[in-house]
Design a protein around this motif. Structure first.
Motif: not given
Length: 263
Positions: A151-152, A177-187, A192-199
């Motif tokens: 995050r930093q 396409a791979k569910p496990e990889y996709s779950a990591q990316i969504q984490m 990214y979304a939270q930091v962008a919102h704060e910025a």
């Protein structure tokens, strides 16, 4: 008789003087008209060509490369002479492994050298499953310490991009396409979304834009009865149509950031 001749000569002299004055006035009028035309753009295209070009710097990994490629195509196709794209994506890079490629250091140099009005950031696909070392400590992927350090680094990228007054747009990662990889990316996307919102900067939700009607990974879409690929066969990278969807979303965001950057 002599007086008549003198009068006639005087009349001829007066007429000649008046004609010369009229010729001079016409010449001056033509000169002013020419100068006015030179100062006035001949068309909307000429006015656009005279406008300052907005420097847009694109940084990130190979996914950013897919978006930048289609963004460059659209800028050229639409004759956007008011916008110049500087594509500086780097394959196999991210925020976790700074020993391989130090994005904060690279971004600081690029911003200093290129003086962009807008910076586009899209990266992180190579960070999944990768540990992160910060302040002498190594954090396992996804751990509390990892998330805090990641995050930093995300915030650091935004701060560096803004160093010279540029606007920033963060482009999130698409589903994989791979569910496990996709779950990591969504984490990571959540960070990214939270930091962008704060910025206070725009965040483009690629995961939703490239999803199917159920919100899941979509390899392709149907357009006018034809199947069109959104993603490459590896289930990670973008096909041209997928890149174009994100490029158009980016251009829509650029419409507002341009006005801010050019004030």
């Amino acid at each position: 008789m002599k007086s008549i001749w003198i009068s006639l000569c005087l009349l001829l002299m007066i007429a000649a003087g008046a004609q010369a004055s009229e010729v001079a006035q016409q010449a001056q009028s033509r000169k002013l008209s020419t100068e006015q035309k030179a100062r006035t753009p001949a068309s909307k295209d000429a006015a656009q060509a005279a406008a300052p070009s907005v420097q847009v710097l694109a940084v990130g990994d190979s996914l950013m490369g897919g978006v930048a490629q289609m963004l460059a195509w659209r800028i050229k196709r639409d004759g956007r002479s008011d916008m110049q794209l500087i594509d500086r994506h780097k394959l196999s890079t991210g925020l976790a492994n700074t020993r391989f490629y130090d994005w904060p250091a690279q971004l600081a140099t690029l911003v200093s050298e290129k003086k962009p009005e807008v910076v586009l950031i899209m990266l992180g696909a190579n960070d999944a499953s990768m540990g992160l070392r910060e302040n002498g400590k190594t954090y396992a992927y996804g751990s509390e310490g990892w998330r805090a350090a990641y995050r930093q680094r995300t915030m650091q990228m935004i701060t560096l991009a803004r160093a010279d007054g540029a606007s920033v747009i963060w482009i999130g990662l698409p589903q994989m396409a791979k569910p496990e990889y996709s779950a990591q990316i969504q984490m990571q996307n959540a960070i990214y979304a939270q930091v962008a919102h704060e910025a206070g900067i725009p965040f483009i939700d690629s995961a939703s834009l490239l999803a199917d009607d159920k919100g899941a990974y979509a390899a392709s879409i149907t357009e006018q009865g034809k199947t069109v690929s959104l993603r490459a066969k590896d289930g990670v990278h973008l096909a041209p149509r997928g890149g174009d969807i994100l490029a158009r979303a980016t251009l829509a965001k650029l419409g507002s950031t341009e006005r801010v950057a050019l004030r």
